[in-house]
Motif scaffolding. Structure first.
Motif: not given
Length: 330
Positions: A184, A284-286, A289, A292, A296, A298, A300, A314, A316, A329
């Protein structure tokens, strides 16, 4: 020097790059030729990870190749067993370079396909190359009756990539090589809409308690268990960054980190030159998802308000940066 040609099979979101290959006629000498062909990539030159053919060429001498002879008709889809007990035709061969314009893979020496029509070669390709051994931070472990395993340890700057195996013979050219990121990637940008942090400089950003050691099966692409948790793995900032971004024009930090995939949360400590440290920042992913994902990248956003640094959102995107769509995300 030898090569393999590949053919463009379309974009997959988790792929680093699609190594294009036109299946050219096999020459009578039966020489193994592997390679890739450029296909209109638009990678970012500022990112250290591999995002396009030029990036792959930059690490062209750090790719490992196994070529194993087999008579199995299901070899492309099923792991080999006893074939690994002998010495492979290509035994962890290290590439010497990859041409940035043509995508040709080169290595020392010549390797030829078996003469028998029922004998084919299964190729397993990976990055970063590591020698066969029994210990150290990065090495390939030879395992009886199954694929070798890459042992690796991360500092946050390494790419770990793997290619789904391809098959070739004197009558059958190998299909496309598809490099997949197994980690990641996290990148950061800053927002200070209220101007509370004007004149303050970010001097460091460290990930707390992340695992750094794992294994990769070179035939199946499966990652093993993770260990060697580190108290602080730093984001490799290119230089200290003055906080000046806004929501409309966020300030992107020059640097990225690559870590263990499948994590529901990362915890960070941000340090500044004049406002002290900000521990316990959680990302945190949202947007549906829960973890992570591998392969991918991300983006942030850290939003600064008063004395609190908050992980706001975040963004993505697939690691392939070639103009195709991106996910958000929220």
């Amino acid at each position: 020097m030898n090569r393999i040609y590949g053919s463009c099979t379309g974009l997959l979101a988790c792929l680093l790059l699609c190594t294009c290959a036109g299946q050219e006629p096999l020459s009578p000498d039966g020489l193994i030729r592997l390679g890739t062909r450029a296909g209109g990539y638009e990678g970012s030159a500022t990112r250290a990870s591999v995002n396009d053919l030029a990036g792959l060429a930059a690490v062209g001498d750090k790719v490992g190749v196994y070529g194993v002879v087999t008579t199995r008709t299901d070899a492309l889809y099923a792991p080999l067993t006893s074939e690994w007990n002998g010495t492979p035709l290509m035994d962890n061969v290290r590439t010497t370079g990859i041409d940035a314009a043509t995508g040709m893979l080169f290595w020392n020496g010549d390797y030829t396909y078996p003469l028998e029509e029922n004998r084919r070669v299964k190729f397993c390709v990976y990055h970063p190359y590591a020698p066969v051994g029994t210990g150290g931070d990065n090495y390939v472990e030879a395992v009886a009756g199954q694929s070798p395993v890459l042992h690796f340890r991360l500092t946050g700057t390494e790419d770990v990539m793997w290619v789904r195996p391809v098959i070739g013979s004197r009558r059958e050219a190998p299909s496309a090589l598809l490099f997949e990121h197994k980690l990641t990637q996290l990148r950061f940008r800053l927002v200070d809409d209220e101007g509370e942090f004007a004149g303050v400089t970010v001097t460091g950003l460290a990930f707390n308690g992340v695992n750094t050691a794992s294994t990769l099966n070179l035939e199946t692409g499966e990652l093993g268990g993770w260990s060697a948790a580190q108290a602080a793995v730093p984001l490799p900032l290119k230089s200290p960054a003055a906080i000046s971004g806004t929501t409309e024009m966020p300030q992107v930090l020059a640097g990225e980190v690559m870590l263990q995939p499948g994590q529901p949360v990362f915890r960070l400590t941000l340090t500044t030159d004049s406002r002290g440290d900000y521990p316990g920042i959680e990302i945190r992913p949202s947007g549906g998802e829960t973890v992570f994902a591998a392969g991918r990248s991300y983006m942030v956003t850290l939003k600064f308000r008063d004395r609190t640094a908050v992980a706001l959102s975040a963004k993505v995107m697939p690691w392939v940066m070639d103009g195709y769509g991106e996910g958000i995300v929220e």
